[in-house]
Write a protein that holds these residues in place. Structure first.
Motif, PDB file in Angstrom:
ATOM      1  N   ARG A  65       2.638  -0.511  68.393  1.00  0.00           N
ATOM      2  CA  ARG A  65       2.647   1.062  68.374  1.00  0.00           C
ATOM      3  C   ARG A  65       1.252   1.226  69.500  1.00  0.00           C
ATOM      4  NH1 ARG A  65       2.340   0.380  63.441  1.00  0.00           N
ATOM      5  NH2 ARG A  65       3.811   1.938  62.750  1.00  0.00           N
TER       6      ARG A  65
ATOM      7  N   CYS B 268      -0.848   6.862  69.225  1.00  0.00           N
ATOM      8  CA  CYS B 268      -0.337   6.907  67.884  1.00  0.00           C
ATOM      9  C   CYS B 268      -1.392   8.062  67.311  1.00  0.00           C
ATOM     10  CB  CYS B 268      -0.831   5.660  66.925  1.00  0.00           C
ATOM     11  SG  CYS B 268      -0.648   5.935  65.068  1.00  0.00           S
ATOM     12  N   VAL B 269      -0.871   9.101  66.897  1.00  0.00           N
ATOM     13  CA  VAL B 269      -1.763  10.297  66.523  1.00  0.00           C
ATOM     14  C   VAL B 269      -1.803  10.438  65.039  1.00  0.00           C
ATOM     15  CG1 VAL B 269      -1.451  11.557  68.601  1.00  0.00           C
ATOM     16  CG2 VAL B 269       0.322  11.823  66.952  1.00  0.00           C
ATOM     17  N   GLY B 270      -1.236   9.463  64.289  1.00  0.00           N
ATOM     18  CA  GLY B 270      -1.496   9.565  62.773  1.00  0.00           C
ATOM     19  C   GLY B 270      -0.548  10.205  62.306  1.00  0.00           C
ATOM     20  N   HIS B 271       0.837  10.223  62.456  1.00  0.00           N
ATOM     21  CA  HIS B 271       1.726  11.110  61.968  1.00  0.00           C
ATOM     22  C   HIS B 271       2.146  10.386  60.368  1.00  0.00           C
ATOM     23  CE1 HIS B 271       3.473  14.549  63.763  1.00  0.00           C
ATOM     24  NE2 HIS B 271       3.370  14.075  64.934  1.00  0.00           N
ATOM     25  N   ALA B 272       1.706   9.191  60.122  1.00  0.00           N
ATOM     26  CA  ALA B 272       2.079   8.626  58.909  1.00  0.00           C
ATOM     27  C   ALA B 272       3.504   8.712  58.693  1.00  0.00           C
ATOM     28  CB  ALA B 272       1.189   9.146  57.779  1.00  0.00           C
ATOM     29  N   PHE B 273       4.484   8.623  59.508  1.00  0.00           N
ATOM     30  CA  PHE B 273       5.662   8.733  59.430  1.00  0.00           C
ATOM     31  C   PHE B 273       6.630   7.465  60.004  1.00  0.00           C
ATOM     32  CE2 PHE B 273       9.496  12.115  58.921  1.00  0.00           C
ATOM     33  CZ  PHE B 273       9.508  12.253  57.641  1.00  0.00           C
ATOM     34  N   CYS B 274       5.873   6.327  60.426  1.00  0.00           N
ATOM     35  CA  CYS B 274       6.465   5.424  61.169  1.00  0.00           C
ATOM     36  C   CYS B 274       7.745   4.878  60.649  1.00  0.00           C
ATOM     37  CB  CYS B 274       5.682   4.291  61.385  1.00  0.00           C
ATOM     38  SG  CYS B 274       3.925   4.963  61.072  1.00  0.00           S
TER      39      CYS B 274
ATOM     40  N   CYS C 261       9.157   7.743  63.946  1.00  0.00           N
ATOM     41  CA  CYS C 261       7.724   8.187  64.641  1.00  0.00           C
ATOM     42  C   CYS C 261       8.237   9.604  65.586  1.00  0.00           C
ATOM     43  CB  CYS C 261       7.118   7.226  65.633  1.00  0.00           C
ATOM     44  SG  CYS C 261       5.794   7.753  66.378  1.00  0.00           S
TER      45      CYS C 261
ATOM     46  N   PRO D 189      -0.935   5.013  60.329  1.00  0.00           N
ATOM     47  CA  PRO D 189       0.254   3.940  59.913  1.00  0.00           C
ATOM     48  C   PRO D 189       0.299   3.563  58.486  1.00  0.00           C
ATOM     49  CG  PRO D 189      -0.839   3.404  62.068  1.00  0.00           C
ATOM     50  CD  PRO D 189      -1.578   4.258  61.467  1.00  0.00           C
TER      51      PRO D 189
HETATM   52  S1  SF4 Z   1       4.391   7.812  62.775  1.00  0.00           S
HETATM   53 FE1  SF4 Z   1       3.235   6.093  62.858  1.00  0.00          FE
HETATM   54  S2  SF4 Z   1       3.132   5.470  64.856  1.00  0.00           S
HETATM   55 FE2  SF4 Z   1       3.831   7.379  65.052  1.00  0.00          FE
HETATM   56  S3  SF4 Z   1       2.098   8.643  65.361  1.00  0.00           S
HETATM   57 FE3  SF4 Z   1       2.550   8.543  63.196  1.00  0.00          FE
HETATM   58  S4  SF4 Z   1       1.241   6.845  62.369  1.00  0.00           S
HETATM   59 FE4  SF4 Z   1       1.541   6.611  64.625  1.00  0.00          FE
END
Ligand code: SF4
Ligand SMILES: Cc1cc2nc3c(=O)[nH]c(=O)nc-3n(C[C@H](O)[C@H](O)[C@H](O)COP(=O)(O)OP(=O)(O)OC[C@H]3O[C@@H](n4cnc5c(N)ncnc54)[C@H](O)[C@@H]3O)c2cc1C
Lengths: 160, 632
Positions: B232, B261-267, B271, B386
């Protein structure tokens, strides 16, 4: 502003008042989700106007404290509306309440809309954000969340 | 070709690749770049490689009740795939399987895959560690499982190539120092390591340097929190590639988006910004010599009678919702099966190919996962970044492997989402909503108290994920049953799965380690394993009861070996019995170590591409080859 101008009434004021009591979040936050109308309509659609009316009466009788509700139907409606606010999901009602209300729809849980998930209040309870929405930015996960101590640093490790 | 009765014109290619997932996309990239005409046949739809399609999948995931790996992706009756929700635990242990997989093993196979253009790596977590050198010869060194016909050193340059292709972020010095992984001198990953989470730092502060014994008579192990390599996007390493640097790939359809990676926490499951590598990114760089045909479910490999294969038969459908489809064939000099471990085995079995050794479909492996979970004594910052940014690597190898499966410990950044469905499970519980609507409900908390309790409870959550090496056992297998067919008439896979005592001993040891970790951390341990609906993987071992989950790491089904007598593919992933048929992917792996397998699989696949290119060149000699386009 002309003080004689009529102030438009806020949308669903009663529902918002009740929701403030149920959720512990203020009116400003609840309205900021943009979901007041949708949640109001969902509730009415799911349990019917009559049951909503009885629920409001019961809540008033309990002095506005949802913890004081004794009627199981009203309490399950309180649980459902709160669940809706915290997660964006209308939950399954208890089987007996479902039967008592004579609901013709299936008693299943569902997310009201993609935005409802995003606006779930549960994330705010611990200063989080809904995963997959409202990303806080690169590397933000390395910082202590509010109320947490900075971790003891070791020999220059991760000194970004 | 000799003159004969006219056959219906079948398009002819140099290579047919079955499956546009991670392995297939790399093969098409490599061979297409060398000017070979490649046809990629993909069973699923390709709704996800456009920006609107991506946004639609994201909405679908947001609206899904359970954000399981397959939540964003539309069901496709023409190319069905399994789902983790297909499994239900029974009240006293045991399980029921309702979905695409038919299951008859003592324990459930708990992993899914995805059939759509891009494949399973659309919803992978994107962790990209290398295997340990020891992992390649577990039988020789530790007396269990199977050995690779290759060593780490054979794969090392291809690891680097795979890290380039996937744009891996990591810290080579740390990996070398903490795990003992050999890298060439001066090697750096394409991108700097992903910063570790606050939780990682707290755990490191309390555990680093602590010496622990997993059993009273066991040797001491020194704990150390180590950051994990990720596929990532982080910060590009300016020193990469002799100072040429690395240019991260952004989102498919919106290339300047998702470069970080912007920290969506949905990998997992998807993503939102595509900062995580998916095969769609490789596909976006395919040369014009690659043709992708989606909605094309390969049903059989066609043979010439002399051991060589001619091409494939496939079922082409227009509308996933309609059973209408037409049967077609495609011919090529080389056929590469890259349909995922389970599907590759299924295709070989349906075609009656490559099975002189009797090993097709056997040695099915995964990384069984044990979860433990608890509360820190202060906010842990869960559900940020992540899914896992660091782990404990000290149980991955060593003499203990003789007795029990080794394991990797992932520090879980997403609270109790996996073990307990948090935070929605917590909201329900505090409101008094039980899982069973026929049961009376508790009184429930409301208002400020509910808000405070949730914040205090969810905010301190963390979990450990212990991932075990599963040994290759021939009884764990994929078969096909013609009585059970999918919508297009293709038999569905039957899975027979169990855990060896070696793995179960590993699980018991890990639980003992976990107990000590919680004590060292001063954390409240909430781990409990009980049979029931949400615990299909519950089992007893010795005095204890445990529950395992699948990791999604299907492997071993067309196992690679040094001898045609006991393996399906040779060290090039070429079927021993058919010189122009390759089966690529984790299905070739004879052992899986404890590292997430896809980087190794990618390295192995890139290595095989060199052999495929040589095979094709030999077949076409003396025809002149074109220079690869856009290459110096
Ligand atoms: S979904 Fe995962 S890889 Fe995508 S931005 Fe968020 S933490 Fe990063
Ligand atoms: C939840 C989850 C998390 C994971 N996380 C990680 C991780 O962090 N790190 C890691 O290393 N690995 C991870 N993995 C594993 C990783 O996703 C797989 O190893 C990898 O995707 C396998 O690649 P593949 O190309 O072999 O198969 P796939 O990616 O499954 O691709 C196969 C392709 O073939 C197509 N296909 C199937 N059958 C046919 C047919 N009959 N005809 C034509 N086409 C067909 C499919 O539609 C698909 O596009 C994870 C897996 C899961 C499920």
């Amino acid at each position: 502003m002309d003080p004689h101008d009529p102030v438009p009434p806020p949308e669903c004021p009663g529902f918002v008042d009740v929701s403030v009591r149920l959720t512990g979040f203020d009116e400003f936050t609840l309205r900021g989700t943009g979901l007041v109308r949708l949640y109001h309509d969902t509730t009415v659609e799911q349990v019917g106007r009559a049951a909503v009316g009885r629920f409001l009466d019961d809540l008033a009788a309990a002095g506005g404290d949802p913890g004081g509700l004794t009627d199981e139907v009203s309490r399950d409606i309180a649980r459902a509306i709160t669940h809706l606010w915290y997660l964006g999901v209308w939950p399954q009602l208890s089987r007996s309440v479902h039967a008592a209300l004579g609901r013709e729809k299936p008693n299943t849980a569902f997310t009201v809309s993609p935005e409802a998930y995003t606006e779930g209040l549960v994330w705010q309870t611990f200063h989080g954000h809904p995963p997959g929405a409202k990303a806080p930015g690169f590397g933000t996960w390395a910082d202590p969340p509010p109320g947490a101590p900075a971790p003891a640093r070791r020999t220059g490790e991760d000194a970004r | 070709m000799t003159a004969g009765p006219a056959r219906p014109a079948t398009p002819r290619y140099d290579v047919v690749v079955v499956g546009a997932g991670l392995a297939g996309s790399l093969v098409a990239k490599r061979l297409g770049d060398r000017g070979w005409r490649v046809l990629v046949l993909e069973a699923g739809t390709r709704t996800l490689d456009s920006w609107p399609g991506h946004l639609d999948a994201l909405d679908t995931a947001h609206a899904a009740l359970a954000k399981v790996p397959n939540a964003p992706y539309r069901r496709n009756p023409a190319a069905p795939f399994p789902d983790v929700l297909d499994l239900t635990g029974l009240p006293d242990g045991g399980y029921r399987a309702d979905g695409y997989f038919l299951q008859n093993g003592p324990l459930p196979y708990g992993s899914d895959h995805l059939r759509a253009t891009g494949g399973t790596a659309l919803h992978w977590m994107g962790l990209a560690p290398r295997m340990h050198p020891d992992d390649f010869h577990v039988r020789r060194a530790y007396g269990y499982g199977r050995d690779w016909p290759l060593a780490y050193d054979d794969l090392e340059p291809h690891y680097r190539a795979a890290e380039r292709e996937l744009g891996v972020a990591g810290d080579a010095d740390e990996q070398r120092d903490a795990i003992g992984l050999p890298f060439p001198p001066g090697y750096g990953y394409p991108m700097h390591k992903i910063p570790r989470s606050y939780l990682d730092s707290v755990i490191a502060a309390r555990l680093d340097g602590v010496r622990l014994r997993e059993a009273p008579d066991a040797p001491e192990t020194t704990l150390r929190v180590v950051t994990t390599p990720h596929a990532r996007n982080s910060t590009p390493n300016p020193g990469y590639d002799s100072g040429r640097g690395h240019r991260p790939r952004g989102a498919v359809g919106t290339p300047n988006y998702g470069e970080r990676c912007v920290g969506h926490a949905f990998c997992v499951p998807i993503c939102p910004v595509q900062a995580k590598y998916t095969p769609l990114k490789t596909q976006a760089t395919w040369s014009d010599d690659v043709t992708l045909v989606a909605h094309a479910v390969v049903s059989r490999v066609l043979t010439a009678g002399n051991g060589r294969v001619l091409g494939v038969e496939y079922q082409r459908y227009d509308d996933p919702a309609s059973p209408a489809h037409t049967t077609r064939t495609a011919e090529a000099d080389l056929v590469v099966l890259a349909a995922h471990a389970v599907e590759n085995a299924k295709l070989l079995l349906l075609s009656g190919l490559a099975d002189a050794s009797g090993q097709v479909g056997r040695n099915l492996m995964d990384h069984p996962v044990l979860l433990t979970w608890g509360l820190l004594d202060h906010p842990a910052g869960p559900f940020r970044g992540p899914g896992s940014t660091s782990g404990l690597e000290c149980f991955r190898t060593g003499p203990a492997r003789r007795d029990r499966a080794p394991f990797r410990v992932e520090i879980g950044n997403w609270g109790w989402s996996w073990p307990a469905g948090s935070p929605s499970g917590d909201v329900s519980r505090l409101l008094g909503i039980t899982g069973d609507p026929s049961q009376p409900r508790g009184k429930g908390l409301f208002g400020a108290r509910l808000r405070r309790e949730l914040g205090h409870f969810v905010g301190r959550q963390f979990s450990f994920q212990f991932a075990f090496e599963q040994d290759a056992e021939s009884r764990n297998r994929v078969t096909v049953d013609p009585r059970h067919r999918d919508r297009l008439g293709i038999p569905r896979p039957v899975l027979t799965y169990d855990l060896s005592d070696h793995v179960k001993r590993g699980i018991a040891s890990a639980k003992a380690v976990s107990d000590q970790l919680f004590r060292l951390l001063g954390a409240e341990d909430h781990t409990a394993y009980a049979p029931g609906t949400s615990a299909p993987g519950w089992f007893r071992h010795g005095d204890g009861a445990f529950e395992f989950k699948g990791a999604g790491h299907a492997a071993g089904t067309h196992v690679m070996g040094a001898s045609r007598a006991d393996s399906v593919v040779d060290p090039w992933q070429r079927c021993w019995d058919h010189p122009n048929l390759y089966a690529v992917g984790c299905g070739s792996m004879p052992s899986v170590g404890t590292s997430n397998p896809s980087l190794t699989m990618a390295a192995l696949t890139l290595r095989s591409c060199e052999r495929m290119h040589r095979d094709l060149t030999e077949l076409h000699r003396p025809a002149a080859l074109r220079l690869p386009e856009g290459r110096p």
